[in-house]
Design a protein around this motif. Structure first.
Motif, mmCIF file in Angstrom:
data_model
loop_
_atom_site.group_PDB
_atom_site.id
_atom_site.type_symbol
_atom_site.label_atom_id
_atom_site.label_comp_id
_atom_site.label_asym_id
_atom_site.label_seq_id
_atom_site.Cartn_x
_atom_site.Cartn_y
_atom_site.Cartn_z
ATOM 1 N N LEU A 102 60.865 33.986 17.370
ATOM 2 C CA LEU A 102 60.361 35.323 17.696
ATOM 3 C C LEU A 102 59.209 35.763 16.795
ATOM 4 C CD1 LEU A 102 63.857 37.039 18.156
ATOM 5 C CD2 LEU A 102 62.523 35.766 19.841
ATOM 6 N N ALA A 103 58.327 34.820 16.441
ATOM 7 C CA ALA A 103 57.166 35.144 15.599
ATOM 8 C C ALA A 103 56.018 34.193 15.901
ATOM 9 C CB ALA A 103 57.533 35.073 14.121
ATOM 10 N N PHE A 104 54.811 34.632 15.581
ATOM 11 C CA PHE A 104 53.605 33.872 15.914
ATOM 12 C C PHE A 104 53.565 32.501 15.259
ATOM 13 C CE2 PHE A 104 52.339 35.525 11.832
ATOM 14 C CZ PHE A 104 51.344 34.685 11.357
ATOM 15 N N LYS A 105 54.275 32.348 14.158
ATOM 16 C CA LYS A 105 54.191 31.098 13.409
ATOM 17 C C LYS A 105 54.900 29.946 14.116
ATOM 18 C CE LYS A 105 53.192 33.464 9.151
ATOM 19 N NZ LYS A 105 53.503 33.776 7.765
ATOM 20 N N ASP A 106 55.626 30.254 15.185
ATOM 21 C CA ASP A 106 56.227 29.174 15.974
ATOM 22 C C ASP A 106 55.163 28.229 16.524
ATOM 23 O OD1 ASP A 106 58.989 29.690 15.771
ATOM 24 O OD2 ASP A 106 58.869 31.265 17.279
ATOM 25 N N PHE A 107 54.004 28.763 16.900
ATOM 26 C CA PHE A 107 52.946 27.914 17.466
ATOM 27 C C PHE A 107 52.507 26.847 16.467
ATOM 28 C CE2 PHE A 107 52.591 31.760 20.041
ATOM 29 C CZ PHE A 107 52.438 31.238 21.319
ATOM 30 N N GLY A 108 52.058 27.284 15.305
ATOM 31 C CA GLY A 108 51.547 26.344 14.314
ATOM 32 C C GLY A 108 52.620 25.444 13.733
ATOM 33 N N ALA A 109 53.794 25.998 13.440
ATOM 34 C CA ALA A 109 54.856 25.211 12.809
ATOM 35 C C ALA A 109 55.364 24.120 13.741
ATOM 36 C CB ALA A 109 55.994 26.126 12.379
ATOM 37 N N ARG A 110 55.549 24.446 15.004
ATOM 38 C CA ARG A 110 56.066 23.452 15.942
ATOM 39 C C ARG A 110 55.055 22.330 16.187
ATOM 40 N NH1 ARG A 110 60.346 24.537 19.342
ATOM 41 N NH2 ARG A 110 59.268 23.791 21.193
ATOM 42 N N THR A 139 57.241 32.760 8.264
ATOM 43 C CA THR A 139 56.974 31.331 8.115
ATOM 44 C C THR A 139 58.267 30.554 7.930
ATOM 45 O OG1 THR A 139 54.758 31.617 7.189
ATOM 46 C CG2 THR A 139 55.888 29.581 6.647
ATOM 47 N N GLY A 140 59.181 31.088 7.128
ATOM 48 C CA GLY A 140 60.418 30.377 6.833
ATOM 49 C C GLY A 140 61.188 30.010 8.077
ATOM 50 N N ALA A 141 61.363 30.973 8.966
ATOM 51 C CA ALA A 141 62.125 30.713 10.187
ATOM 52 C C ALA A 141 61.401 29.715 11.077
ATOM 53 C CB ALA A 141 62.365 32.021 10.935
ATOM 54 N N ALA A 142 60.099 29.897 11.240
ATOM 55 C CA ALA A 142 59.338 29.008 12.119
ATOM 56 C C ALA A 142 59.376 27.570 11.606
ATOM 57 C CB ALA A 142 57.900 29.502 12.243
ATOM 58 N N SER A 165 63.318 41.193 5.582
ATOM 59 C CA SER A 165 64.372 41.892 6.312
ATOM 60 C C SER A 165 65.598 40.988 6.427
ATOM 61 C CB SER A 165 63.873 42.300 7.701
ATOM 62 O OG SER A 165 63.874 41.207 8.594
ATOM 63 N N SER A 166 66.764 41.608 6.560
ATOM 64 C CA SER A 166 68.010 40.840 6.615
ATOM 65 C C SER A 166 68.041 39.897 7.808
ATOM 66 C CB SER A 166 69.211 41.791 6.651
ATOM 67 O OG SER A 166 69.149 42.628 7.792
ATOM 68 N N LEU A 167 67.466 40.330 8.933
ATOM 69 C CA LEU A 167 67.449 39.466 10.115
ATOM 70 C C LEU A 167 66.462 38.318 9.959
ATOM 71 C CD1 LEU A 167 67.810 42.080 12.982
ATOM 72 C CD2 LEU A 167 69.441 40.293 12.355
ATOM 73 N N GLN A 168 65.337 38.568 9.290
ATOM 74 C CA GLN A 168 64.424 37.466 8.982
ATOM 75 C C GLN A 168 65.159 36.420 8.149
ATOM 76 O OE1 GLN A 168 61.204 39.725 7.088
ATOM 77 N NE2 GLN A 168 59.768 38.791 8.509
ATOM 78 N N GLU A 169 65.889 36.886 7.144
ATOM 79 C CA GLU A 169 66.611 35.984 6.248
ATOM 80 C C GLU A 169 67.664 35.175 7.005
ATOM 81 O OE1 GLU A 169 68.487 36.345 1.763
ATOM 82 O OE2 GLU A 169 68.871 37.970 3.194
ATOM 83 N N LYS A 170 68.423 35.853 7.846
ATOM 84 C CA LYS A 170 69.486 35.167 8.589
ATOM 85 C C LYS A 170 68.927 34.088 9.523
ATOM 86 C CE LYS A 170 73.570 36.870 7.507
ATOM 87 N NZ LYS A 170 74.488 37.478 8.474
ATOM 88 N N LEU A 171 67.732 34.296 10.032
ATOM 89 C CA LEU A 171 67.181 33.382 11.028
ATOM 90 C C LEU A 171 66.889 32.000 10.457
ATOM 91 C CD1 LEU A 171 66.607 33.494 14.028
ATOM 92 C CD2 LEU A 171 64.314 34.323 13.527
ATOM 93 N N PHE A 172 66.613 31.896 9.140
ATOM 94 C CA PHE A 172 66.321 30.566 8.602
ATOM 95 C C PHE A 172 67.203 30.162 7.431
ATOM 96 C CE2 PHE A 172 63.640 33.287 5.991
ATOM 97 C CZ PHE A 172 63.599 32.680 4.749
#
Length: 430
Positions: A102-110, A139-142, A165-172
């Motif tokens: 759910l973030a723009f960094k999915d494009f580059g990271a993937r 970036t961490g999650a992606a 944010s707590s949800l950012q942290e939980k995602l990765f």
């Protein structure tokens, strides 16, 4: 594609080498020796997103790979859209949060993960490969999701404890497996500095095959340039388009400027920051003065020493363009961010703090005869607390966030020291 080290121009590498080394001698960033200019951009814009991205990236990178490889990697990486949503008559939003994290960094990271996995498979790299990255939030999650489960790769991600944010942290920080997450006692700049320091120890780099999936790595930026083409392809009015980019480490803006150099007819870019305003102050005064990082609601932009800025300066110098007069900019305060969130909501568009910064900055920099576009870099639910308290209503969690929120954190708390980071990297392979 050939690239050179911005600190030592005699160090020249291929794209494959740049991806695997990530950073050059003395922590110098790799930069393309030349960027081709596409002659028929209108024909490009008429193509679907994936086909267009295959054309662009194959033209840039194809000489380093066997025929058909880059198109195949693009197809595996870009499995989600980047829609444009009209917010008002003159302003639209580019939504970059429809990927798995759910973030723009999915494009580059993937895309980068697919490239690295291919290079490992074909034997370009021998021994362990360790991805070490700092994150201010997304970036961490992606990176974690892009590399999760890939064979012969360990991932170590640093983030500032208590500042995402707590949800950012939980995602990765709940994946485990080959993903190791470190909650660092410091800010994002401390995390980024540790990653850079780690790469100066050449023996350690060689022993563990260190690499970075931050926007230090040119593969991410090259991939991200494709969604700027997708944005203009969807706009009904492509004349005098001004794009506002929420900017922290300035990788996203660098990617946009690359797209412009490739021939995309963007009239102007706006470097949009929060209170961490090193770049806007520099563009106004000509003095580079890094202050202590200030925590804000738009935490992924809480960066005072943006790593990609040297690439932007090099791009303008190459083209003999004036940074101070051509690159528009604004630093948005917290009250202005909240006001922008409310204004967008009144217009019928639900956003989050980073998009609100970009929107407020765009409004400040958009002229009457121009069309505006601002980048929405994360799903509003990733900043659930801030959005709900500002708009006084509840947000449902997307399935990916709801699932991650139920899992326990697996992070290791560490001090902001090189010794602690190196110990954790070694432990990842035990």
């Amino acid at each position: 594609m050939k690239l050179y080290n911005l600190k030592h121009s005699d160090e020249q590498v291929s794209f494959r080498q740049a991806v695997l080394r990530s950073i050059g001698r003395d922590s110098g960033l790799f930069y393309p020796t030349a960027l081709p200019r596409f002659a028929d951009v209108d024909a490009l814009l008429a193509q679907p997103f994936v086909a267009r991205s295959q054309t662009i990236l194959d033209r840039l990178l194809g000489e380093d790979f066997d025929a058909g490889v880059i198109p195949a990697l693009v197809e595996r990486a870009f499995t989600f859209p980047a829609p444009v949503h009209a917010v008002s008559e003159k302003v639209s939003a580019l939504e970059l949060f429809h990927g798995p994290t759910l973030a723009f960094k999915d494009f580059g990271a993937r895309f980068m993960a697919q490239v690295m996995a291919h290079l490992l498979e074909r034997g370009d790299h021998q021994g362990p490969l360790t991805i070490v990255s700092a994150t201010s939030g997304d970036t961490g999650a992606a990176v974690a999701h892009a590399f999760y489960g890939l064979p012969n790769i360990q991932v170590v991600i640093l983030y500032p404890k208590g500042r995402i944010s707590s949800l950012q942290e939980k995602l990765f920080c709940t994946l485990g497996g080959n993903i190791r997450t470190l909650a660092v006692d410091g800010d994002f700049d401390s995390c980024q500095a540790l990653v850079k320091q780690c790469f100066t120890d050449r023996e350690f780099v060689t022993r563990f095959g260190l690499n970075s999936a931050n926007s230090i790595n040119i593969a991410r930026l090259i991939a991200q340039s494709t969604y700027y083409f997708e944005a203009l392809a969807q706009l009904p009015q492509r004349d005098r388009v001004v794009i506002s980019v929420p900017s922290g480490n300035f990788g996203n803006l660098t990617a946009g400027l690359f797209a412009q150099a490739l021939g995309l007819p963007v009239h102007a870019f706006v470097a949009s920051t929060n209170a961490n305003d090193t770049v806007p102050r520099y563009l106004q005064s000509g003095i580079w003065n890094v202050r202590s990082t200030v925590p804000t609601l738009s935490n992924a932009m809480d960066v005072s020493a943006p790593n990609n800025w040297p690439r932007i300066e090099e791009l303008f110098a190459h083209a003999q363009r004036s940074l101070s007069s051509e690159l528009r900019h604004a630093a948005i305060t917290e009250p202005e961010t909240l006001a922008a969130l409310r204004e967008l909501d009144q217009l019928g568009y639900l956003a989050e703090p980073h998009a609100a910064v970009a929107y407020a900055s765009l409004k400040r920099n958009l002229h009457d005869n121009e069309t505006g576009l601002f980048l929405c870099t994360a799903h509003p639910a990733k900043f659930k607390e801030a959005v709900e308290s500002t708009l006084n209503r509840q947000l449902p969690l997307p399935a990916a966030l709801a699932e991650a929120d139920r899992r326990p954190l697996l992070s290791h708390e560490v001090p902001a020291t090189l010794a602690a980071l190196q110990q954790q990297i070694a432990a990842a392979w035990q």
